[in-house]
Design an enzyme around this catalytic site. Structure first.
Site, mmCIF file in Angstrom:
data_model
loop_
_atom_site.group_PDB
_atom_site.id
_atom_site.type_symbol
_atom_site.label_atom_id
_atom_site.label_comp_id
_atom_site.label_asym_id
_atom_site.label_seq_id
_atom_site.Cartn_x
_atom_site.Cartn_y
_atom_site.Cartn_z
ATOM 1 N N ARG A 12 -46.998 -18.870 -97.687
ATOM 2 C CA ARG A 12 -46.679 -17.528 -97.180
ATOM 3 C C ARG A 12 -45.438 -16.988 -97.867
ATOM 4 N NH1 ARG A 12 -45.727 -16.707 -91.462
ATOM 5 N NH2 ARG A 12 -44.597 -18.672 -91.296
ATOM 6 N N TYR A 147 -28.289 -20.565 -89.637
ATOM 7 C CA TYR A 147 -28.956 -20.272 -90.921
ATOM 8 C C TYR A 147 -27.930 -20.156 -92.050
ATOM 9 C CZ TYR A 147 -32.291 -17.763 -94.003
ATOM 10 O OH TYR A 147 -33.111 -17.364 -95.035
HETATM 11 N N1 CAA Z 1 -21.517 -6.845 -87.195
HETATM 12 C C1 CAA Z 1 -20.837 -6.530 -86.078
HETATM 13 N N2 CAA Z 1 -21.433 -6.276 -84.904
HETATM 14 C C2 CAA Z 1 -22.754 -6.350 -84.871
HETATM 15 C C3 CAA Z 1 -23.526 -6.655 -85.987
HETATM 16 C C4 CAA Z 1 -22.848 -6.893 -87.187
HETATM 17 N N3 CAA Z 1 -23.517 -7.205 -88.316
HETATM 18 N N4 CAA Z 1 -24.836 -6.666 -85.643
HETATM 19 C C5 CAA Z 1 -24.863 -6.340 -84.322
HETATM 20 N N5 CAA Z 1 -23.611 -6.154 -83.868
HETATM 21 C C6 CAA Z 1 -23.214 -5.764 -82.521
HETATM 22 C C7 CAA Z 1 -24.090 -4.643 -82.021
HETATM 23 O O1 CAA Z 1 -23.630 -3.390 -82.488
HETATM 24 C C8 CAA Z 1 -23.933 -4.781 -80.517
HETATM 25 O O2 CAA Z 1 -22.705 -4.257 -80.108
HETATM 26 P P1 CAA Z 1 -22.630 -3.335 -78.808
HETATM 27 O O3 CAA Z 1 -23.159 -4.192 -77.676
HETATM 28 O O4 CAA Z 1 -21.165 -3.035 -78.697
HETATM 29 O O5 CAA Z 1 -23.486 -2.152 -79.087
HETATM 30 C C9 CAA Z 1 -23.845 -6.293 -80.315
HETATM 31 O O6 CAA Z 1 -23.443 -6.820 -81.599
HETATM 32 C C10 CAA Z 1 -25.161 -6.899 -79.925
HETATM 33 O O7 CAA Z 1 -26.141 -6.578 -80.942
HETATM 34 P P2 CAA Z 1 -27.682 -6.722 -80.644
HETATM 35 O O8 CAA Z 1 -28.104 -5.691 -79.632
HETATM 36 O O9 CAA Z 1 -28.443 -6.736 -81.914
HETATM 37 O O10 CAA Z 1 -27.676 -8.155 -79.909
HETATM 38 P P3 CAA Z 1 -28.845 -9.095 -79.577
HETATM 39 O O11 CAA Z 1 -28.238 -10.235 -78.829
HETATM 40 O O12 CAA Z 1 -30.002 -8.364 -79.018
HETATM 41 O O13 CAA Z 1 -29.333 -9.618 -81.026
HETATM 42 C C11 CAA Z 1 -29.183 -10.671 -83.128
HETATM 43 C C12 CAA Z 1 -28.445 -10.325 -81.839
HETATM 44 C C13 CAA Z 1 -30.395 -11.575 -82.780
HETATM 45 C C14 CAA Z 1 -28.224 -11.433 -84.009
HETATM 46 C C15 CAA Z 1 -29.686 -9.376 -83.795
HETATM 47 O O14 CAA Z 1 -28.583 -8.535 -84.013
HETATM 48 C C16 CAA Z 1 -30.350 -9.660 -85.120
HETATM 49 O O15 CAA Z 1 -31.485 -10.086 -85.186
HETATM 50 N N6 CAA Z 1 -29.635 -9.408 -86.226
HETATM 51 C C17 CAA Z 1 -30.177 -9.614 -87.577
HETATM 52 C C18 CAA Z 1 -29.779 -10.940 -88.074
HETATM 53 C C19 CAA Z 1 -30.299 -11.043 -89.494
HETATM 54 O O16 CAA Z 1 -29.937 -10.298 -90.386
HETATM 55 N N7 CAA Z 1 -31.147 -12.003 -89.729
HETATM 56 C C20 CAA Z 1 -31.711 -12.159 -91.032
HETATM 57 C C21 CAA Z 1 -33.096 -12.700 -90.884
HETATM 58 S S1 CAA Z 1 -33.955 -12.674 -92.439
HETATM 59 C C22 CAA Z 1 -33.224 -13.868 -93.297
HETATM 60 O O17 CAA Z 1 -32.401 -14.610 -92.839
HETATM 61 C C23 CAA Z 1 -33.666 -14.007 -94.713
HETATM 62 C C24 CAA Z 1 -32.531 -14.015 -95.633
HETATM 63 O O18 CAA Z 1 -32.199 -15.090 -96.164
HETATM 64 C C25 CAA Z 1 -31.836 -12.767 -95.948
#
Ligand code: CAA
Length: 240
Positions: A12, A147
């Protein structure tokens, strides 16, 4: 010259593109997969590339899986450590299991595959290992202590093993993909992903084939002087 290449997590996403690219380069390609039987069958039917099932985080299963591949196809000269999972969440919500599974599979998988194949490459005087790291192992990422630690570990593992392989003709390199249009990235909540894409200078997600092209170079005869390096393929999102 065609060689035997194993791509973990090969049925995949990025792994699938790497399998297809290495096959086009004339190699005998074997895809490894952990669980998605249906997708693996469809992959083999579409590509003619055999798929072998084992969990790369399981040491004994990996040794046995690679021994079976070698019995069926011959010595493994090329390994692409691509298998990886995410269990995203901020630290205060992350469980020990979320931490451990990501380390066990993403980083432990590289060790297990190297234990199974590096000694043979060393003896034969030729080998190529490419470990798929991540921009998030270089730069960190909110919600990914597991990760980011595993991927950062992969970058260190690469540089250490490269030093051991160099005098035996075995190169060990890493690719650090940015955000690529795979199922893994599609699982990132849409509003979060939109903000991430807005920060990519090239202005879009990458394609799996763009990672596969990097692998093709690093595994080729022409890549013989490149070892211990990290090739960042991320649309300019992190210039490292
Ligand atoms: N920096 C600072 N603050 C951040 C932030 C960041 N990058 N991202 C989110 N926040 C803040 C939000 O603004 C929010 O603040 P408020 O409550 O004041 O509004 C707070 O953190 C909570 O954010 P979420 O609502 O998103 O919180 P959650 O608990 O529902 O989810 C999370 C948290 C699971 C980490 C979600 O933000 C997420 O999935 N983020 C993406 C993570 C990511 O990039 N993963 C990559 C996957 S793909 C991969 O990994 C492949 C690769 O190699 C690139």
């Amino acid at each position: 010259m065609g060689r035997v290449a194993v791509v973990t997590g090969g049925t995949r996403g990025i792994g699938e593109a790497i399998c297809q690219r290495l096959k086009r380069q004339g190699h005998t390609v074997i895809a490894n997969y952990a669980g998605n039987e249906e997708k693996a069958k469809a992959f083999t039917a579409a590509t003619g590339i055999p798929a072998y099932r084992w969990d790369v985080g399981d040491h004994e299963a990996t040794l046995a899986g690679c021994a079976q591949v070698e019995a069926d196809h011959g010595p493994i000269d090329i390994v692409i450590n691509n298998a990886g999972i995410t269990r995203d969440g901020t630290l205060h919500r992350m469980t020990f299991e979320d931490w451990n599974e990501v380390l066990r599979i993403n980083l432990g998988g590289c060790f297990n595959m190297a234990k199974a194949t590096f000694p043979g490459m060393r003896e034969r005087g030729w080998g190529r290992i490419v470990n798929i790291g991540s921009i998030n192992g270089q730069a960190g990422q909110y919600g990914q202590v597991n990760y980011a630690a595993a991927k950062s570990g992969i970058h260190g593992f690469t540089k250490a093993l490269a030093q051991e392989g160099a005098k035996f003709g075995v190169t060990v390199n890493a690719i650090a993909p940015g955000y690529i249009d795979t199922d893994m990235v599609a699982a990132v909540p849409a509003p979060v992903l939109e903000k991430i894409i807005a920060k990519i200078p090239v202005g879009r997600l990458g394609h799996a084939e763009e990672i596969a092209r990097g692998v093709a170079f690093l595994t080729s005869e022409n890549g013989g002087f490149v070892t211990g390096s990290t090739m960042s393929i991320n649309g300019g999102q992190h210039m490292y």
